[in-house]
Design a protein around this motif. Sequence first.
Motif, PDB file in Angstrom:
ATOM      1  N   ASP A   1       0.853  -1.203   0.000  1.00 16.47           N
ATOM      2  CA  ASP A   1       0.000   0.000   0.000  1.00 16.47           C
ATOM      3  C   ASP A   1       0.878   1.238   0.000  1.00 16.47           C
ATOM      4  O   ASP A   1       0.562   2.245  -0.593  1.00 16.47           O
ATOM      5  CB  ASP A   1      -0.897   0.040   1.237  1.00 16.47           C
ATOM      6  CG  ASP A   1      -1.816  -1.161   1.264  1.00 16.47           C
ATOM      7  OD1 ASP A   1      -2.199  -1.626   0.151  1.00 16.47           O
ATOM      8  OD2 ASP A   1      -2.111  -1.677   2.348  1.00 16.47           O
ATOM      9  N   SER A   2       1.978   1.177   0.785  1.00 18.71           N
ATOM     10  CA  SER A   2       2.862   2.349   0.870  1.00 18.71           C
ATOM     11  C   SER A   2       4.304   1.892   0.963  1.00 18.71           C
ATOM     12  O   SER A   2       4.583   0.721   1.281  1.00 18.71           O
ATOM     13  CB  SER A   2       2.503   3.176   2.106  1.00 18.71           C
ATOM     14  OG  SER A   2       2.695   2.368   3.263  1.00 18.71           O
TER      15      SER A   2
ATOM     16  N   VAL B   1      14.457  -0.933  -6.805  1.00 27.61           N
ATOM     17  CA  VAL B   1      13.962   0.275  -6.142  1.00 27.61           C
ATOM     18  C   VAL B   1      14.759   1.450  -6.706  1.00 27.61           C
ATOM     19  O   VAL B   1      15.984   1.400  -6.753  1.00 27.61           O
ATOM     20  CB  VAL B   1      14.164   0.192  -4.613  1.00 27.61           C
ATOM     21  CG1 VAL B   1      13.695   1.478  -3.940  1.00 27.61           C
ATOM     22  CG2 VAL B   1      13.456  -1.013  -4.048  1.00 27.61           C
ATOM     23  N   SER B   2      14.035   2.481  -7.160  1.00 26.96           N
ATOM     24  CA  SER B   2      14.792   3.627  -7.656  1.00 26.96           C
ATOM     25  C   SER B   2      14.454   4.866  -6.849  1.00 26.96           C
ATOM     26  O   SER B   2      13.337   4.996  -6.334  1.00 26.96           O
ATOM     27  CB  SER B   2      14.517   3.846  -9.143  1.00 26.96           C
ATOM     28  OG  SER B   2      13.211   4.312  -9.308  1.00 26.96           O
TER      29      SER B   2
ATOM     30  N   GLU C   1       4.848   4.972  -5.758  1.00 26.91           N
ATOM     31  CA  GLU C   1       5.768   6.114  -5.703  1.00 26.91           C
ATOM     32  C   GLU C   1       5.523   6.862  -4.392  1.00 26.91           C
ATOM     33  O   GLU C   1       4.380   7.056  -3.984  1.00 26.91           O
ATOM     34  CB  GLU C   1       5.491   7.034  -6.891  1.00 26.91           C
ATOM     35  CG  GLU C   1       6.468   8.189  -6.993  1.00 26.91           C
ATOM     36  CD  GLU C   1       6.153   9.060  -8.221  1.00 26.91           C
ATOM     37  OE1 GLU C   1       6.685   8.743  -9.300  1.00 26.91           O
ATOM     38  OE2 GLU C   1       5.376  10.015  -8.063  1.00 26.91           O
ATOM     39  N   THR C   2       6.616   7.256  -3.730  1.00 24.18           N
ATOM     40  CA  THR C   2       6.494   8.039  -2.494  1.00 24.18           C
ATOM     41  C   THR C   2       7.388   9.265  -2.618  1.00 24.18           C
ATOM     42  O   THR C   2       8.530   9.153  -3.079  1.00 24.18           O
ATOM     43  CB  THR C   2       6.955   7.195  -1.287  1.00 24.18           C
ATOM     44  OG1 THR C   2       6.076   6.093  -1.165  1.00 24.18           O
ATOM     45  CG2 THR C   2       6.935   8.029  -0.017  1.00 24.18           C
ATOM     46  N   ILE C   3       6.883  10.407  -2.214  1.00 25.25           N
ATOM     47  CA  ILE C   3       7.685  11.639  -2.237  1.00 25.25           C
ATOM     48  C   ILE C   3       7.910  12.073  -0.799  1.00 25.25           C
ATOM     49  O   ILE C   3       6.993  12.018   0.035  1.00 25.25           O
ATOM     50  CB  ILE C   3       6.955  12.740  -3.028  1.00 25.25           C
ATOM     51  CG1 ILE C   3       6.769  12.264  -4.485  1.00 25.25           C
ATOM     52  CG2 ILE C   3       7.743  14.048  -3.002  1.00 25.25           C
ATOM     53  CD1 ILE C   3       5.876  13.146  -5.300  1.00 25.25           C
ATOM     54  N   LYS C   4       9.140  12.433  -0.539  1.00 30.13           N
ATOM     55  CA  LYS C   4       9.467  12.815   0.847  1.00 30.13           C
ATOM     56  C   LYS C   4      10.428  13.999   0.829  1.00 30.13           C
ATOM     57  O   LYS C   4      11.335  14.046  -0.001  1.00 30.13           O
ATOM     58  CB  LYS C   4      10.134  11.624   1.551  1.00 30.13           C
ATOM     59  CG  LYS C   4      10.161  11.766   3.036  1.00 30.13           C
ATOM     60  CD  LYS C   4      10.272  10.409   3.731  1.00 30.13           C
ATOM     61  CE  LYS C   4      10.129  10.642   5.233  1.00 30.13           C
ATOM     62  NZ  LYS C   4       9.617   9.489   5.910  1.00 30.13           N
ATOM     63  N   ASN C   5      10.169  14.946   1.739  1.00 32.65           N
ATOM     64  CA  ASN C   5      11.106  16.079   1.865  1.00 32.65           C
ATOM     65  C   ASN C   5      12.056  15.797   3.009  1.00 32.65           C
ATOM     66  O   ASN C   5      11.642  15.378   4.082  1.00 32.65           O
ATOM     67  CB  ASN C   5      10.337  17.366   2.160  1.00 32.65           C
ATOM     68  CG  ASN C   5       9.493  17.735   0.961  1.00 32.65           C
ATOM     69  OD1 ASN C   5       9.938  17.645  -0.182  1.00 32.65           O
ATOM     70  ND2 ASN C   5       8.234  18.103   1.223  1.00 32.65           N
TER      71      ASN C   5
END
Lengths: 411, 503
Positions: free
Chosen positions: A330-331, A361-362, A403-407
């Motif tokens: 899921d995440s 994994v990229s 896809e996950t976006i993280k700051n």
Amino acid sequence: MHNRKNIVPFLVLALVISSISLLSFYTPKEKPNTSAILFKISEIKDIIVSAEEQIIAFDTYDLNTIHSVNLVLSGTYGNIILNPILENEAPVFKIPNTFTKYAGSVAYCLFQNEKSLQKGVFRLLSDTTNIGSIENYLGPRSIVANERDYTMLVSIPTDSLGNLLPDGTEIELKTQFKNSITKNTERLSSGFAWKRIPAPLQTGRISTGSTLQKVSSKELIADIFPDLAQDFTISVNSNHNYADGNEIITFQTTQIKDKQGNIITDGTLVAFIIQDDLGAYWQTNATTINGFAFAKTLHPQSPSRWKIRATISGIAKSPKIDQVFVSILDSIPVNIQRNRQLVVGPLTSYLGQFVQDGISVSMQIDGKTYTRLTKNGEVTFQLKKEDHPKDKYTITVNTLGLETIKNIRFN
Amino acid sequence: MKNNKTLYRALLLAGFILINAGILFGISQVIAYLNTGADRSKMLHLDLKQERFYIPDVTWESEVNPGRPMEEANRKKIEQDYLDAWHIKNTSFFTGKDAGITDHFTKNAREKIVELLAQNMEDQTYIQATTLSHHITLEFYSADGTIAVLTDRNVAGIERMFKNDKFLFERYFKEDYKIILLLEDGFWKIRHFEKTAIHKDPQKLVTVSPDQKLLEGINYYPQMSPWDTFGENFDVSILSNDFKIIKDLNLNSIRVFVGYDDFGKAIVSEEKLNKLELLLNEADKAKLKVIVTLFDFYGDYRLQDYTLTNRHMKTIVNHIKNHPAILAWDLKNEPNLDFDSRGEREVLSWLEQSISYLKHLDQVHPVTIGWSSPEAAMYLVDKVDVISYHYYQDLKDLSSAHKKLTSATNKPVVLQEFGMSSYYGMWNLLGNDEEDQAAYYKRFFETQKRDSINYLSWTLFDFGEIPSRVAGKLPWRKNKQAFFGLIDIDGEKDDAYLVIKNR
């Protein structure tokens, strides 16, 4: 003296000449008649071929000049020239068996000094009472089970000396397929009989043979192969429908048959063409056994919807079927550790187990992309200070179609 | 001494160089030899040219059969293999050897031939034979394309029989055959072969009269290409010019020569045919009739050649037989000169066969043979339509020689060649000059007018170079041959020209 010596032979000569001329004067008048037909052989009738020589007798002949006469025979394969032979003090011609064995029309001609005295034609007829053998020819030897195809049986019977039999002779042509036997009586024409054998609608073998009087031919066999495959359907078989890049999915055809229900020939190549939801195509092949074809391929790593169709190139095809693969996560858990290590994972599959090693994994940071393969469900990216100095960054992690976006911020 | 020493030294050096050069040359020759032969490009024999030795007329009367439609390529292959079988069989019965029989007859059929061959060898019998025409009907062609049944009707041919090396007789035949062929190892081989009928061959020839009242003509070669009318120098404008001169002489016909080799033997060249047609066109424009002499420089006459000469004749005759300029066919020039080298019987037999084939091709134009003397002209007198002879003896006997012929036959008689060479010179100091030639023609016309002789004189031009094959290599023969013309090599008209013109 000289004169007298010369006169004696002349006198003798003169005597001889005069006696001859006297003789010729007095010989009976029949001489012109006999010289007109001095040699005549009895007319040669049609004969049946045989391995025996044939004797031709003279009707009239003159024994003194008999050796100036020849009999020329012109047969099928070639000519022979015969000299008369004396038998019981009467001249005859003996036609050797190398000539009398072979059927066909023969022109004969009685010759004397380049002049033909008597001409005629006779026939050497094949021996219908002694059948030698029957040669059969069957072809094509492999045909297809449908209404159009056929094979052809040709029978050429010969007598015991190898000559063609006369037209109109009856011969029985026989065929057998499974439990049915067909017999046809045909008449020879031009020395042979033939029969068209339509293909049965079932696969198998046809046996053929023919019989004339009590003589039979060899058995010849033709194979019947199935006709073109008809359209078929396919199904898929897999343990689950997760896009884990690990499981094997099996495609399977129904039993492929021709129009008549014959199972198509083993080894027919079936191509399974797969299209994913991005529009990419690929294919996997299998050959049939007993009409079935099985092909295998790996599940994808990211969720997808496949459309699958199987074809036998240019002949038959199946309808398209769909196969949906769902994501196993899921995440994506992403953690930054003190020592500038970015840990992706642990990635777990549908049972909570780690995903198998080797999942790609990229991670994108600052316009650069790093790709690693998982081990024990995890991937670690080491972000060096030299490459990424103190600043704020946005990182994007992609794996298994997610896809996950993280700051983050490096100090 | 010193000089000698240098000389020895020079000789030694020269000898050394020569020996080495010789050795090197030898080695290079050996290497060159070893490198020849196995050329990869020749492995498939793609450049092999097939020369045909036997081309009888073949007609496929029907290919409709219940078995399977016949394909063009297979029909050709069957025809080729079937004809080859005939050729091989004919050759075998002549040579007594069975070479090639294996390729064209199956095992069972082969045995029959070999048996008969052995019989004939034992009896010292040899048969020389050829077939001239075949009329094939396809009775059956099997579904898998491996059996073909043919009927070959009216197979016409000639055979000669020899026993103990002595000629026995010659006969024409016309027969029907039934043939079953099997495709084995890529060859159509004969499995069954049977003669089914024997026909009588009437060989009746219809006599044709020439379409010209009194023949007054000349033998023609262009001045620059004697014995090579249709060669490299062929030029229509020269022909039209020359024909005007002939017309100026008040002549009505010419005789031209078609070389057998020159026209390409059995496979006649398109180019030569066109040239021949152009010549006829020009002659027609000039209102001249043409006698076409065929088979010039042909000298074989063998039975094996008949199909080839027939094919040659067929192509030429069919191409031009409807041309309005054609007057007659002259089958062969002076064939009696070949009697000694080829045998009278062989030559006459070839002529007879060729006449009958020519008459089969063209029933309109008369056929003649250009015998070299009036004595020879009675050969085949009942076969030809016109009797032609050549006359180079004394003119005083011409009248009697001609009358002897005209009284022996009702057919037209033509003096096809006569003339006088005006050559005198180094090789012939006592030769005739132009005045003698003019006198000769004057005397000739006295006889000609009295006896109304059809004539063609020899020839229009003096020639520069005479080919060796015409008159041999001897200069006195060659030079004589060059000066038979009415117009000399510089284009000057001889006195004889006017004699003919004002006859």
